[in-house]
Design a protein around this motif. Structure first.
Motif, PDB file in Angstrom:
ATOM      1  N   PRO A   4      63.180  34.835   9.346  1.00  0.00           N
ATOM      2  CA  PRO A   4      62.621  33.528   9.697  1.00  0.00           C
ATOM      3  C   PRO A   4      62.715  33.227  11.193  1.00  0.00           C
ATOM      4  O   PRO A   4      63.716  33.528  11.843  1.00  0.00           O
ATOM      5  CB  PRO A   4      63.496  32.544   8.913  1.00  0.00           C
ATOM      6  CG  PRO A   4      64.163  33.348   7.863  1.00  0.00           C
ATOM      7  CD  PRO A   4      64.283  34.741   8.395  1.00  0.00           C
ATOM      8  N   TYR A   5      61.640  32.642  11.708  1.00  0.00           N
ATOM      9  CA  TYR A   5      61.607  32.171  13.086  1.00  0.00           C
ATOM     10  C   TYR A   5      60.615  31.012  13.133  1.00  0.00           C
ATOM     11  O   TYR A   5      59.482  31.153  12.672  1.00  0.00           O
ATOM     12  CB  TYR A   5      61.173  33.285  14.044  1.00  0.00           C
ATOM     13  CG  TYR A   5      61.311  32.907  15.498  1.00  0.00           C
ATOM     14  CD1 TYR A   5      62.546  33.001  16.141  1.00  0.00           C
ATOM     15  CD2 TYR A   5      60.229  32.434  16.215  1.00  0.00           C
ATOM     16  CE1 TYR A   5      62.676  32.642  17.470  1.00  0.00           C
ATOM     17  CE2 TYR A   5      60.346  32.072  17.539  1.00  0.00           C
ATOM     18  CZ  TYR A   5      61.575  32.181  18.162  1.00  0.00           C
ATOM     19  OH  TYR A   5      61.699  31.814  19.490  1.00  0.00           O
ATOM     20  N   GLY A   6      61.027  29.893  13.703  1.00  0.00           N
ATOM     21  CA  GLY A   6      60.197  28.699  13.673  1.00  0.00           C
ATOM     22  C   GLY A   6      59.446  28.387  14.947  1.00  0.00           C
ATOM     23  O   GLY A   6      58.636  27.473  14.968  1.00  0.00           O
ATOM     24  N   ASP A  17      46.329  46.958   5.639  1.00  0.00           N
ATOM     25  CA  ASP A  17      46.226  45.667   4.946  1.00  0.00           C
ATOM     26  C   ASP A  17      45.221  44.802   5.702  1.00  0.00           C
ATOM     27  O   ASP A  17      45.363  44.608   6.914  1.00  0.00           O
ATOM     28  CB  ASP A  17      47.611  45.008   4.926  1.00  0.00           C
ATOM     29  CG  ASP A  17      47.646  43.673   4.216  1.00  0.00           C
ATOM     30  OD1 ASP A  17      46.597  43.160   3.798  1.00  0.00           O
ATOM     31  OD2 ASP A  17      48.763  43.127   4.083  1.00  0.00           O
ATOM     32  N   ASP A  18      44.247  44.264   5.005  1.00  0.00           N
ATOM     33  CA  ASP A  18      43.237  43.426   5.657  1.00  0.00           C
ATOM     34  C   ASP A  18      43.777  42.071   6.100  1.00  0.00           C
ATOM     35  O   ASP A  18      43.208  41.435   6.985  1.00  0.00           O
ATOM     36  CB  ASP A  18      42.048  43.187   4.715  1.00  0.00           C
ATOM     37  CG  ASP A  18      41.225  44.431   4.503  1.00  0.00           C
ATOM     38  OD1 ASP A  18      41.320  45.362   5.327  1.00  0.00           O
ATOM     39  OD2 ASP A  18      40.481  44.474   3.510  1.00  0.00           O
ATOM     40  N   THR A  19      44.851  41.604   5.466  1.00  0.00           N
ATOM     41  CA  THR A  19      45.366  40.260   5.763  1.00  0.00           C
ATOM     42  C   THR A  19      46.889  40.252   5.936  1.00  0.00           C
ATOM     43  O   THR A  19      47.597  39.568   5.192  1.00  0.00           O
ATOM     44  CB  THR A  19      44.958  39.267   4.657  1.00  0.00           C
ATOM     45  OG1 THR A  19      45.445  39.781   3.403  1.00  0.00           O
ATOM     46  CG2 THR A  19      43.462  39.072   4.589  1.00  0.00           C
ATOM     47  N   PRO A  20      47.413  40.971   6.916  1.00  0.00           N
ATOM     48  CA  PRO A  20      48.869  40.935   7.110  1.00  0.00           C
ATOM     49  C   PRO A  20      49.385  39.584   7.589  1.00  0.00           C
ATOM     50  O   PRO A  20      50.578  39.327   7.524  1.00  0.00           O
ATOM     51  CB  PRO A  20      49.119  42.029   8.149  1.00  0.00           C
ATOM     52  CG  PRO A  20      47.845  42.128   8.895  1.00  0.00           C
ATOM     53  CD  PRO A  20      46.763  41.824   7.899  1.00  0.00           C
ATOM     54  N   GLU A  21      48.475  38.701   8.044  1.00  0.00           N
ATOM     55  CA  GLU A  21      48.895  37.377   8.500  1.00  0.00           C
ATOM     56  C   GLU A  21      49.650  36.616   7.419  1.00  0.00           C
ATOM     57  O   GLU A  21      50.524  35.809   7.723  1.00  0.00           O
ATOM     58  CB  GLU A  21      47.697  36.530   8.953  1.00  0.00           C
ATOM     59  CG  GLU A  21      46.963  37.062  10.142  1.00  0.00           C
ATOM     60  CD  GLU A  21      45.790  37.956   9.740  1.00  0.00           C
ATOM     61  OE1 GLU A  21      45.636  38.283   8.539  1.00  0.00           O
ATOM     62  OE2 GLU A  21      45.030  38.341  10.636  1.00  0.00           O
ATOM     63  N   LYS A  22      49.307  36.852   6.156  1.00  0.00           N
ATOM     64  CA  LYS A  22      50.020  36.182   5.069  1.00  0.00           C
ATOM     65  C   LYS A  22      51.493  36.570   5.077  1.00  0.00           C
ATOM     66  O   LYS A  22      52.367  35.725   4.884  1.00  0.00           O
ATOM     67  CB  LYS A  22      49.381  36.521   3.722  1.00  0.00           C
ATOM     68  CG  LYS A  22      48.006  35.942   3.536  1.00  0.00           C
ATOM     69  CD  LYS A  22      47.403  36.360   2.211  1.00  0.00           C
ATOM     70  CE  LYS A  22      45.987  35.825   2.069  1.00  0.00           C
ATOM     71  NZ  LYS A  22      45.367  36.258   0.813  1.00  0.00           N
ATOM     72  N   ARG A  35      54.867  34.037   6.273  1.00  0.00           N
ATOM     73  CA  ARG A  35      56.047  33.743   5.440  1.00  0.00           C
ATOM     74  C   ARG A  35      57.322  33.738   6.280  1.00  0.00           C
ATOM     75  O   ARG A  35      58.263  33.008   5.974  1.00  0.00           O
ATOM     76  CB  ARG A  35      56.169  34.771   4.311  1.00  0.00           C
ATOM     77  CG  ARG A  35      55.195  34.514   3.175  1.00  0.00           C
ATOM     78  CD  ARG A  35      55.560  35.294   1.921  1.00  0.00           C
ATOM     79  NE  ARG A  35      55.510  36.732   2.096  1.00  0.00           N
ATOM     80  CZ  ARG A  35      54.435  37.494   1.852  1.00  0.00           C
ATOM     81  NH1 ARG A  35      53.326  36.942   1.414  1.00  0.00           N
ATOM     82  NH2 ARG A  35      54.488  38.794   2.031  1.00  0.00           N
ATOM     83  N   ALA A  36      57.359  34.528   7.340  1.00  0.00           N
ATOM     84  CA  ALA A  36      58.550  34.584   8.196  1.00  0.00           C
ATOM     85  C   ALA A  36      58.438  33.638   9.383  1.00  0.00           C
ATOM     86  O   ALA A  36      59.407  32.975   9.744  1.00  0.00           O
ATOM     87  CB  ALA A  36      58.770  36.017   8.690  1.00  0.00           C
ATOM     88  N   GLY A  48      56.182  28.766  12.966  1.00  0.00           N
ATOM     89  CA  GLY A  48      55.607  28.090  14.125  1.00  0.00           C
ATOM     90  C   GLY A  48      54.230  28.648  14.426  1.00  0.00           C
ATOM     91  O   GLY A  48      53.687  29.453  13.664  1.00  0.00           O
ATOM     92  N   PRO A  49      53.659  28.234  15.552  1.00  0.00           N
ATOM     93  CA  PRO A  49      52.363  28.778  15.953  1.00  0.00           C
ATOM     94  C   PRO A  49      52.438  30.306  16.056  1.00  0.00           C
ATOM     95  O   PRO A  49      53.392  30.863  16.599  1.00  0.00           O
ATOM     96  CB  PRO A  49      52.106  28.152  17.326  1.00  0.00           C
ATOM     97  CG  PRO A  49      52.957  26.922  17.354  1.00  0.00           C
ATOM     98  CD  PRO A  49      54.160  27.237  16.514  1.00  0.00           C
ATOM     99  N   LEU A  50      51.417  30.974  15.530  1.00  0.00           N
ATOM    100  CA  LEU A  50      51.399  32.438  15.486  1.00  0.00           C
ATOM    101  C   LEU A  50      50.023  32.947  15.891  1.00  0.00           C
ATOM    102  O   LEU A  50      49.009  32.443  15.409  1.00  0.00           O
ATOM    103  CB  LEU A  50      51.727  32.924  14.073  1.00  0.00           C
ATOM    104  CG  LEU A  50      51.567  34.427  13.800  1.00  0.00           C
ATOM    105  CD1 LEU A  50      52.554  35.248  14.615  1.00  0.00           C
ATOM    106  CD2 LEU A  50      51.710  34.715  12.317  1.00  0.00           C
ATOM    107  N   THR A  51      50.011  33.914  16.794  1.00  0.00           N
ATOM    108  CA  THR A  51      48.778  34.617  17.133  1.00  0.00           C
ATOM    109  C   THR A  51      49.030  36.110  16.959  1.00  0.00           C
ATOM    110  O   THR A  51      50.146  36.591  17.130  1.00  0.00           O
ATOM    111  CB  THR A  51      48.326  34.350  18.582  1.00  0.00           C
ATOM    112  OG1 THR A  51      49.374  34.736  19.473  1.00  0.00           O
ATOM    113  CG2 THR A  51      47.979  32.885  18.794  1.00  0.00           C
ATOM    114  N   VAL A  52      47.975  36.830  16.619  1.00  0.00           N
ATOM    115  CA  VAL A  52      48.036  38.284  16.488  1.00  0.00           C
ATOM    116  C   VAL A  52      46.837  38.862  17.219  1.00  0.00           C
ATOM    117  O   VAL A  52      45.699  38.441  16.981  1.00  0.00           O
ATOM    118  CB  VAL A  52      48.018  38.739  15.011  1.00  0.00           C
ATOM    119  CG1 VAL A  52      48.133  40.253  14.921  1.00  0.00           C
ATOM    120  CG2 VAL A  52      49.124  38.063  14.214  1.00  0.00           C
ATOM    121  N   ASP A  53      47.105  39.789  18.116  1.00  0.00           N
ATOM    122  CA  ASP A  53      46.043  40.429  18.892  1.00  0.00           C
ATOM    123  C   ASP A  53      46.101  41.935  18.715  1.00  0.00           C
ATOM    124  O   ASP A  53      47.188  42.507  18.546  1.00  0.00           O
ATOM    125  CB  ASP A  53      46.212  40.107  20.384  1.00  0.00           C
ATOM    126  CG  ASP A  53      45.997  38.646  20.694  1.00  0.00           C
ATOM    127  OD1 ASP A  53      44.843  38.200  20.614  1.00  0.00           O
ATOM    128  OD2 ASP A  53      46.985  37.947  21.003  1.00  0.00           O
TER     129      ASP A  53
END
Length: 180
Positions: free
Chosen positions: A107-109, A128-133, A137-138, A141-146
């Protein structure tokens, strides 16, 4: 190490990473390196936590509690993640935690920016097409993936380093206003 921006503390695998970061991030961005212990320590959670606590103490000796950026590459991102947690416990603000080529399932907020190489065997989108899910879960807070240019262990080499730095600067600037 001079510069007016919020300092970046980067956990790295080798000295070349630090040199490339310092060269490409610009003169206004202080960049500090933290060695990951690559090839000199067993990577278990107890050792990672000890090293992270040590680095948090070193950062506290350099920078008063305030805002700092923390990031790391691959295995070093595990240490950067724990450094960020230690600094939060010490009263620091982490406007952005940058994790390159590593998802830490804890976990990290706070704000997290993740990146993976398009051609990397660490790129979760290849399996995996949707690893964002899973990430969400962990990381609450705001999350971006590039996705950036290159394959694993090739990111701090030309020309891939320019793409990685472009994304790192973009995500930094979304969370930290430049000095006036």
């Amino acid at each position: 190490v001079e510069g007016e921006r919020v300092p970046l503390f980067w956990c790295l695998q080798n000295y070349n990473e630090l040199c490339q970061l310092a060269a490409y991030m610009g003169e206004d961005q202080p960049v500090y390196g933290m060695r990951s212990g690559n090839q000199v320590m067993v990577k278990n959670q107890a050792n990672i936590n000890r090293l992270a606590a040590y680095y948090a103490g070193e950062i506290a000796a350099i920078v008063q509690p305030g805002r700092v950026l923390v990031g790391g590459n691959c295995q070093a991102a595990q240490i950067a993640f724990q450094v960020a947690r230690c600094l939060l416990d010490r009263g620091y603000t982490i406007p952005l935690l940058y994790l390159h080529e590593k998802f830490i399932d804890q976990p990290y907020g706070g704000p997290v920016a993740m990146s993976f190489g398009r051609d990397s065997n660490r790129n979760p989108y290849l399996a995996d097409d949707t690893p964002e899910k899973t990430f969400a879960r962990a990381y609450t807070g705001p999350l971006t993936v590039d996705l950036v240019s290159g394959s694993h262990a090739q990111f701090f080499r030309e020309p891939n380093v320019q793409d990685l730095i472009r994304v790192l600067k973009q995500r930094r600037d979304e969370h930290v206003q430049p000095p006036r």
